[in-house]
Design a protein around this motif. Structure first.
Motif, PDB file in Angstrom:
ATOM      1  N   ALA A   1       0.830  -1.208   0.000  1.00  0.00           N
ATOM      2  CA  ALA A   1       0.000   0.000   0.000  1.00  0.00           C
ATOM      3  C   ALA A   1       0.865   1.260   0.000  1.00  0.00           C
ATOM      4  N   LEU A   2       1.953   1.232   0.756  1.00  0.00           N
ATOM      5  CA  LEU A   2       2.860   2.381   0.802  1.00  0.00           C
ATOM      6  C   LEU A   2       3.637   2.532  -0.501  1.00  0.00           C
ATOM      7  N   ALA A   3       4.061   1.399  -1.069  1.00  0.00           N
ATOM      8  CA  ALA A   3       4.879   1.443  -2.282  1.00  0.00           C
ATOM      9  C   ALA A   3       4.086   1.883  -3.499  1.00  0.00           C
ATOM     10  N   THR A   4       2.824   1.453  -3.592  1.00  0.00           N
ATOM     11  CA  THR A   4       2.005   1.748  -4.768  1.00  0.00           C
ATOM     12  C   THR A   4       1.107   2.963  -4.576  1.00  0.00           C
ATOM     13  N   GLY A   5       0.938   3.385  -3.319  1.00  0.00           N
ATOM     14  CA  GLY A   5       0.012   4.470  -3.053  1.00  0.00           C
ATOM     15  C   GLY A   5      -1.442   4.037  -3.111  1.00  0.00           C
ATOM     16  N   ASP A   6      -1.685   2.754  -3.215  1.00  0.00           N
ATOM     17  CA  ASP A   6      -3.040   2.205  -3.293  1.00  0.00           C
ATOM     18  C   ASP A   6      -3.321   1.416  -2.013  1.00  0.00           C
ATOM     19  N   SER A   7      -4.178   1.960  -1.153  1.00  0.00           N
ATOM     20  CA  SER A   7      -4.439   1.321   0.152  1.00  0.00           C
ATOM     21  C   SER A   7      -5.329   0.098   0.032  1.00  0.00           C
ATOM     22  N   VAL A   8      -5.771  -0.230  -1.197  1.00  0.00           N
ATOM     23  CA  VAL A   8      -6.525  -1.473  -1.382  1.00  0.00           C
ATOM     24  C   VAL A   8      -5.674  -2.677  -0.955  1.00  0.00           C
ATOM     25  N   TRP A   9      -4.349  -2.567  -1.163  1.00  0.00           N
ATOM     26  CA  TRP A   9      -3.459  -3.666  -0.753  1.00  0.00           C
ATOM     27  C   TRP A   9      -3.538  -3.915   0.752  1.00  0.00           C
ATOM     28  N   ASP A  10      -3.748  -2.873   1.522  1.00  0.00           N
ATOM     29  CA  ASP A  10      -3.917  -3.025   2.972  1.00  0.00           C
ATOM     30  C   ASP A  10      -5.163  -3.853   3.273  1.00  0.00           C
ATOM     31  N   GLY A  11      -6.229  -3.588   2.530  1.00  0.00           N
ATOM     32  CA  GLY A  11      -7.457  -4.358   2.708  1.00  0.00           C
ATOM     33  C   GLY A  11      -7.298  -5.803   2.278  1.00  0.00           C
ATOM     34  N   ILE A  12      -6.554  -6.029   1.180  1.00  0.00           N
ATOM     35  CA  ILE A  12      -6.318  -7.397   0.714  1.00  0.00           C
ATOM     36  C   ILE A  12      -5.525  -8.183   1.757  1.00  0.00           C
ATOM     37  N   GLY A  13      -4.518  -7.529   2.353  1.00  0.00           N
ATOM     38  CA  GLY A  13      -3.752  -8.178   3.414  1.00  0.00           C
ATOM     39  C   GLY A  13      -4.635  -8.550   4.593  1.00  0.00           C
ATOM     40  N   THR A  14      -5.544  -7.655   4.947  1.00  0.00           N
ATOM     41  CA  THR A  14      -6.466  -7.913   6.047  1.00  0.00           C
ATOM     42  C   THR A  14      -7.382  -9.090   5.722  1.00  0.00           C
ATOM     43  N   LEU A  15      -7.869  -9.143   4.475  1.00  0.00           N
ATOM     44  CA  LEU A  15      -8.731 -10.238   4.028  1.00  0.00           C
ATOM     45  C   LEU A  15      -7.997 -11.578   4.124  1.00  0.00           C
ATOM     46  N   CYS A  16      -6.730 -11.603   3.724  1.00  0.00           N
ATOM     47  CA  CYS A  16      -5.927 -12.830   3.802  1.00  0.00           C
ATOM     48  C   CYS A  16      -5.744 -13.281   5.248  1.00  0.00           C
ATOM     49  N   ILE A  17      -5.574 -12.331   6.154  1.00  0.00           N
ATOM     50  CA  ILE A  17      -5.446 -12.664   7.580  1.00  0.00           C
ATOM     51  C   ILE A  17      -6.710 -13.355   8.075  1.00  0.00           C
ATOM     52  N   GLY A  18      -7.868 -12.826   7.681  1.00  0.00           N
ATOM     53  CA  GLY A  18      -9.134 -13.430   8.103  1.00  0.00           C
ATOM     54  C   GLY A  18      -9.290 -14.856   7.599  1.00  0.00           C
ATOM     55  N   ILE A  19      -8.953 -15.085   6.332  1.00  0.00           N
ATOM     56  CA  ILE A  19      -9.051 -16.435   5.758  1.00  0.00           C
ATOM     57  C   ILE A  19      -8.114 -17.390   6.484  1.00  0.00           C
ATOM     58  N   LEU A  20      -6.904 -16.916   6.780  1.00  0.00           N
ATOM     59  CA  LEU A  20      -5.930 -17.743   7.514  1.00  0.00           C
ATOM     60  C   LEU A  20      -6.463 -18.133   8.889  1.00  0.00           C
ATOM     61  N   LEU A  21      -7.014 -17.169   9.628  1.00  0.00           N
ATOM     62  CA  LEU A  21      -7.512 -17.447  10.978  1.00  0.00           C
ATOM     63  C   LEU A  21      -8.691 -18.426  10.959  1.00  0.00           C
ATOM     64  N   ILE A  22      -9.551 -18.288   9.980  1.00  0.00           N
ATOM     65  CA  ILE A  22     -10.687 -19.208   9.888  1.00  0.00           C
ATOM     66  C   ILE A  22     -10.204 -20.620   9.579  1.00  0.00           C
ATOM     67  N   ALA A  23      -9.199 -20.745   8.698  1.00  0.00           N
ATOM     68  CA  ALA A  23      -8.657 -22.072   8.383  1.00  0.00           C
ATOM     69  C   ALA A  23      -8.064 -22.731   9.630  1.00  0.00           C
ATOM     70  N   ILE A  24      -7.299 -21.974  10.421  1.00  0.00           N
ATOM     71  CA  ILE A  24      -6.715 -22.518  11.658  1.00  0.00           C
ATOM     72  C   ILE A  24      -7.811 -22.885  12.648  1.00  0.00           C
ATOM     73  N   ALA A  25      -8.846 -22.044  12.742  1.00  0.00           N
ATOM     74  CA  ALA A  25      -9.955 -22.325  13.666  1.00  0.00           C
ATOM     75  C   ALA A  25     -10.661 -23.622  13.302  1.00  0.00           C
ATOM     76  N   ILE A  26     -10.816 -23.885  12.004  1.00  0.00           N
ATOM     77  CA  ILE A  26     -11.476 -25.121  11.566  1.00  0.00           C
ATOM     78  C   ILE A  26     -10.643 -26.337  11.958  1.00  0.00           C
ATOM     79  N   VAL A  27      -9.318 -26.249  11.774  1.00  0.00           N
ATOM     80  CA  VAL A  27      -8.439 -27.356  12.168  1.00  0.00           C
ATOM     81  C   VAL A  27      -8.533 -27.600  13.674  1.00  0.00           C
TER      82      VAL A  27
END
Length: 314
Positions: A182-208
């Protein structure tokens, strides 16, 4: 909680997560990064999870009562299952919601040095916590692979802390990548994508975690090694020539129920059979100390029964 419950690993994870949660939230206030907000909630949820594990270990130590004659050892499984629910609902779902909102309504990251600095600090702290969990687990893991250890461990605390710490480290790296892009490109959408990936990761661990603790809640038999030790201890080729059938069940991580129908000689008296049963129970407890509840039923030795030890109870 016994040493095998991984109390040291839980306390280390709790201390690290509390410090990290405060640092992440401060970074969010200064920068407005959605990844930092998701990560601060994640660390806060992890802190609550470690508190639940400590509470479960404490409550599991209560003495047996007439209403709960086998004690409260399974409370540790219940609280471990609650951890998976908290990780799913508070950590994973919140991160997905926050990531979606940031992608839909992006806004620039301010004071970039706050999130970057805090993420680096958090990675160092989580690495320390993860290292402690690995050291504690290695004392019990033996020759098992890490996957086998997580699946076969009867004490739920260490696998929970291991997976939480692993998820935290990967989540921090995802957050750092999202903020950096987000800092390198000036597009804060990347910050949101990173947050989305964190959520998917946590849900996968919770299921296990939910799947593994569900198996423990349903009731698991003793491990293969302990079953072999019990069988060898039971049969002395004299008073107990064979096992007709046997069942084992974990009442808790350090408490095992053993129920077996054993063969005895047809010409033995009641007193001799009673002494044989007492001796067999003593041998089992010497071989597997966590076998605390033992029920042995004598039956007349027959070749047909001795040949099929896995037959269901009569």
């Amino acid at each position: 909680m016994s040493a095998s419950g991984g109390t040291k690993a839980i306390v280390a994870a709790l201390a690290a997560n509390l410090a990290i949660a405060v640092a992440k939230f401060v970074a969010f206030l200064f920068s407005g990064s959605s990844s930092m907000l998701a990560e601060s909630v994640h660390s806060l949820a992890d802190s609550g999870n470690q508190g639940l594990l400590l509470l479960g270990g404490k409550r599991a130590q209560r003495e047996a009562t007439p209403q709960h004659p086998f004690g409260y050892g399974r409370e540790r499984y219940i609280y471990a299952f609650l951890v998976s629910i908290v990780l799913f609902s508070v950590g994973g779902m919140f991160a997905i919601y926050e990531g979606y909102e940031k992608i839909k309504h992006p806004h620039a990251i301010e004071a970039w040095y706050w999130p970057v600095g805090v993420l680096v600090f958090a990675i160092i702290a989580e690495t320390f916590s993860f290292r402690t969990a690995i050291k504690e687990s290695n004392q019990l893991r033996g020759k098992l692979t890490w996957r086998q250890f997580v699946r076969r461990a009867k004490a739920p605390e260490l696998p929970v802390v291991l997976l939480e710490d692993l998820g935290a480290l990967v989540g921090l790296i995802l957050a750092l990548v999202g903020v950096s892009l987000a800092l390198a490109t000036g597009d804060s959408v990347w910050d949101g994508i990173g947050t989305l990936c964190i959520g998917i990761l946590l849900i996968a661990i919770a299921i296990v975690l939910a799947a593994e603790t569900k198996s423990l809640l349903l009731g698991e038999a003793a491990g293969t090694e302990d079953v072999q030790k019990i069988e060898q201890a039971l049969v002395d080729n004299d008073t107990v020539p064979s096992i007709i059938h046997m069942r084992t069940l974990h009442l808790g991580p350090e408490e095992l129920l053993v129920a077996a129908k054993i063969a005895v000689r047809h010409d033995e008296s009641a007193a001799e059979v009673a002494r044989a049963i007492d001796a067999a129970e003593a041998r089992i407890r010497d071989a597997v100390p966590i076998a605390r509840v033992i029920y042995l039923e004598p039956d007349i030795y027959q070749e047909s029964k001795a040949a099929a030890p896995d037959n269901p109870p009569a």
